[in-house]
Design a protein around this motif. Sequence first.
Motif, PDB file in Angstrom:
ATOM      1  N   SER A  14      32.975  99.510  12.608  1.00 42.53           N
ATOM      2  CA  SER A  14      32.824  98.920  11.280  1.00 42.53           C
ATOM      3  C   SER A  14      31.371  98.500  11.070  1.00 42.53           C
ATOM      4  O   SER A  14      30.828  97.725  11.854  1.00 42.53           O
ATOM      5  CB  SER A  14      33.738  97.696  11.154  1.00 42.53           C
ATOM      6  N   GLY A  15      30.748  99.032  10.044  1.00 40.38           N
ATOM      7  CA  GLY A  15      29.344  98.686   9.772  1.00 40.38           C
ATOM      8  C   GLY A  15      29.163  97.193   9.610  1.00 40.38           C
ATOM      9  O   GLY A  15      28.222  96.608  10.150  1.00 40.38           O
ATOM     10  N   PHE A  16      30.095  96.560   8.900  1.00 46.84           N
ATOM     11  CA  PHE A  16      29.964  95.117   8.658  1.00 46.84           C
ATOM     12  C   PHE A  16      30.163  94.320   9.939  1.00 46.84           C
ATOM     13  O   PHE A  16      29.346  93.478  10.306  1.00 46.84           O
ATOM     14  CB  PHE A  16      30.967  94.672   7.588  1.00 46.84           C
ATOM     15  N   ARG A  17      31.231  94.604  10.662  1.00 54.04           N
ATOM     16  CA  ARG A  17      31.547  93.817  11.874  1.00 54.04           C
ATOM     17  C   ARG A  17      30.505  94.021  12.968  1.00 54.04           C
ATOM     18  O   ARG A  17      30.187  93.087  13.703  1.00 54.04           O
ATOM     19  CB  ARG A  17      32.927  94.206  12.422  1.00 54.04           C
ATOM     20  N   SER A  18      29.995  95.246  13.086  1.00 50.02           N
ATOM     21  CA  SER A  18      29.081  95.534  14.200  1.00 50.02           C
ATOM     22  C   SER A  18      27.679  95.007  13.937  1.00 50.02           C
ATOM     23  O   SER A  18      26.816  95.082  14.800  1.00 50.02           O
ATOM     24  CB  SER A  18      29.039  97.036  14.480  1.00 50.02           C
ATOM     25  N   ARG A  19      27.464  94.465  12.755  1.00 46.70           N
ATOM     26  CA  ARG A  19      26.125  93.961  12.428  1.00 46.70           C
ATOM     27  C   ARG A  19      25.870  92.562  12.996  1.00 46.70           C
ATOM     28  O   ARG A  19      24.722  92.125  13.034  1.00 46.70           O
ATOM     29  CB  ARG A  19      25.945  93.950  10.909  1.00 46.70           C
ATOM     30  N   PHE A  20      26.901  91.873  13.421  1.00 46.09           N
ATOM     31  CA  PHE A  20      26.691  90.508  13.935  1.00 46.09           C
ATOM     32  C   PHE A  20      26.063  90.545  15.323  1.00 46.09           C
ATOM     33  O   PHE A  20      26.472  91.321  16.176  1.00 46.09           O
ATOM     34  CB  PHE A  20      28.016  89.730  13.962  1.00 46.09           C
ATOM     35  N   ARG A  21      25.043  89.711  15.511  1.00 42.62           N
ATOM     36  CA  ARG A  21      24.292  89.664  16.770  1.00 42.62           C
ATOM     37  C   ARG A  21      24.130  88.215  17.195  1.00 42.62           C
ATOM     38  O   ARG A  21      23.999  87.341  16.354  1.00 42.62           O
ATOM     39  CB  ARG A  21      22.872  90.205  16.562  1.00 42.62           C
ATOM     40  N   LEU A  22      24.077  87.996  18.496  1.00 43.30           N
ATOM     41  CA  LEU A  22      23.698  86.673  18.987  1.00 43.30           C
ATOM     42  C   LEU A  22      22.177  86.597  19.033  1.00 43.30           C
ATOM     43  O   LEU A  22      21.523  87.541  19.477  1.00 43.30           O
ATOM     44  CB  LEU A  22      24.271  86.429  20.380  1.00 43.30           C
ATOM     45  N   CYS A  30      24.876  79.360  25.091  1.00 45.29           N
ATOM     46  CA  CYS A  30      26.028  79.743  25.929  1.00 45.29           C
ATOM     47  C   CYS A  30      25.742  79.463  27.395  1.00 45.29           C
ATOM     48  O   CYS A  30      26.613  78.968  28.124  1.00 45.29           O
ATOM     49  CB  CYS A  30      26.362  81.219  25.740  1.00 45.29           C
ATOM     50  N   HIS A  31      24.524  79.780  27.847  1.00 46.52           N
ATOM     51  CA  HIS A  31      24.200  79.557  29.255  1.00 46.52           C
ATOM     52  C   HIS A  31      24.087  78.066  29.566  1.00 46.52           C
ATOM     53  O   HIS A  31      24.514  77.615  30.632  1.00 46.52           O
ATOM     54  CB  HIS A  31      22.919  80.299  29.634  1.00 46.52           C
ATOM     55  N   GLY A  66      25.245  79.087  13.272  1.00 48.22           N
ATOM     56  CA  GLY A  66      25.347  77.684  13.643  1.00 48.22           C
ATOM     57  C   GLY A  66      26.056  77.500  14.972  1.00 48.22           C
ATOM     58  O   GLY A  66      25.924  76.456  15.600  1.00 48.22           O
ATOM     59  N   HIS A  67      26.826  78.509  15.401  1.00 49.28           N
ATOM     60  CA  HIS A  67      27.495  78.458  16.709  1.00 49.28           C
ATOM     61  C   HIS A  67      27.802  79.904  17.104  1.00 49.28           C
ATOM     62  O   HIS A  67      28.248  80.673  16.254  1.00 49.28           O
ATOM     63  CB  HIS A  67      28.794  77.655  16.616  1.00 49.28           C
ATOM     64  N   PRO A  68      27.565  80.260  18.370  1.00 50.68           N
ATOM     65  CA  PRO A  68      27.850  81.647  18.772  1.00 50.68           C
ATOM     66  C   PRO A  68      29.298  82.054  18.505  1.00 50.68           C
ATOM     67  O   PRO A  68      29.566  83.218  18.182  1.00 50.68           O
ATOM     68  CB  PRO A  68      27.535  81.684  20.272  1.00 50.68           C
ATOM     69  N   VAL A  69      30.226  81.101  18.613  1.00 53.83           N
ATOM     70  CA  VAL A  69      31.637  81.434  18.362  1.00 53.83           C
ATOM     71  C   VAL A  69      31.850  81.815  16.897  1.00 53.83           C
ATOM     72  O   VAL A  69      32.659  82.705  16.601  1.00 53.83           O
ATOM     73  CB  VAL A  69      32.569  80.274  18.789  1.00 53.83           C
ATOM     74  N   PHE A  70      31.128  81.195  15.977  1.00 55.09           N
ATOM     75  CA  PHE A  70      31.271  81.575  14.560  1.00 55.09           C
ATOM     76  C   PHE A  70      30.903  83.046  14.377  1.00 55.09           C
ATOM     77  O   PHE A  70      31.593  83.804  13.681  1.00 55.09           O
ATOM     78  CB  PHE A  70      30.383  80.714  13.652  1.00 55.09           C
ATOM     79  N   LYS A  71      29.786  83.460  14.988  1.00 54.81           N
ATOM     80  CA  LYS A  71      29.376  84.871  14.862  1.00 54.81           C
ATOM     81  C   LYS A  71      30.423  85.784  15.476  1.00 54.81           C
ATOM     82  O   LYS A  71      30.746  86.837  14.926  1.00 54.81           O
ATOM     83  CB  LYS A  71      28.032  85.094  15.533  1.00 54.81           C
ATOM     84  N   ALA A  72      30.941  85.374  16.630  1.00 58.88           N
ATOM     85  CA  ALA A  72      31.969  86.192  17.290  1.00 58.88           C
ATOM     86  C   ALA A  72      33.222  86.284  16.425  1.00 58.88           C
ATOM     87  O   ALA A  72      33.880  87.329  16.386  1.00 58.88           O
ATOM     88  CB  ALA A  72      32.309  85.607  18.654  1.00 58.88           C
ATOM     89  N   MET A  73      33.550  85.203  15.733  1.00 57.59           N
ATOM     90  CA  MET A  73      34.739  85.222  14.867  1.00 57.59           C
ATOM     91  C   MET A  73      34.568  86.238  13.742  1.00 57.59           C
ATOM     92  O   MET A  73      35.508  86.964  13.395  1.00 57.59           O
ATOM     93  CB  MET A  73      35.011  83.823  14.305  1.00 57.59           C
ATOM     94  N   HIS A  74      33.357  86.310  13.167  1.00 61.05           N
ATOM     95  CA  HIS A  74      33.118  87.328  12.133  1.00 61.05           C
ATOM     96  C   HIS A  74      33.103  88.726  12.746  1.00 61.05           C
ATOM     97  O   HIS A  74      33.688  89.671  12.202  1.00 61.05           O
ATOM     98  CB  HIS A  74      31.798  87.051  11.414  1.00 61.05           C
ATOM     99  N   LYS A 114      30.187  90.063  26.619  1.00 59.76           N
ATOM    100  CA  LYS A 114      29.421  91.312  26.679  1.00 59.76           C
ATOM    101  C   LYS A 114      27.977  91.141  26.189  1.00 59.76           C
ATOM    102  O   LYS A 114      27.156  92.038  26.353  1.00 59.76           O
ATOM    103  CB  LYS A 114      30.083  92.389  25.797  1.00 59.76           C
ATOM    104  N   ARG A 115      27.670  90.005  25.558  1.00 62.46           N
ATOM    105  CA  ARG A 115      26.367  89.849  24.906  1.00 62.46           C
ATOM    106  C   ARG A 115      25.505  88.741  25.494  1.00 62.46           C
ATOM    107  O   ARG A 115      24.452  88.421  24.954  1.00 62.46           O
ATOM    108  CB  ARG A 115      26.591  89.585  23.402  1.00 62.46           C
ATOM    109  N   ILE A 116      25.961  88.120  26.577  1.00 63.90           N
ATOM    110  CA  ILE A 116      25.135  87.063  27.157  1.00 63.90           C
ATOM    111  C   ILE A 116      24.773  87.361  28.611  1.00 63.90           C
ATOM    112  O   ILE A 116      25.322  88.238  29.204  1.00 63.90           O
ATOM    113  CB  ILE A 116      25.813  85.673  27.081  1.00 63.90           C
TER     114      ILE A 116
END
Length: 116
Positions: A14-22, A30-31, A66-74, A114-116
């Motif tokens: 999905s173009g929209f979903r795959s655009r989210f980045r940490l 996260c660390h 504002g929070h990595p989990v918010f980005k992951a939720m999108h 997968k992203r940290i």
Amino acid sequence: MQTIDEALAKLESSGFRSRFRLTESDVRYCHEKGIDVIREHAETFVKTKLAPADPVNDGKQTPMKGHPVFKAMHATACCCRGCLEKWYKVERHRPLTDDEQTRIVNLIMAWITKRI
Ligand SMILES: [Zn+2]
């Protein structure tokens, strides 16, 4: 029922979903907190923002940053009950079960891990 890897592969297409980045600061956060604490945050957000039968401000309850989990939720289409229904066939207007909440948290955490 699809596996986490199947769900993540579908989201990647999905173009929209795959655009989210940490961002670097998301990764640092996260660390610093540790993955167990991030998971607790994810559990709290899912419980308060998604699990009620009719969540407050449904469709707009998850900030874009504002929070990595918010980005992951999108990124995982676990941002609101409309997206959960569209992507995962979870009916709206009923509370999420504990099992559904756990599966959503697992998917969010797989995306982050997968992203940290
Ligand atoms: Zn949504």
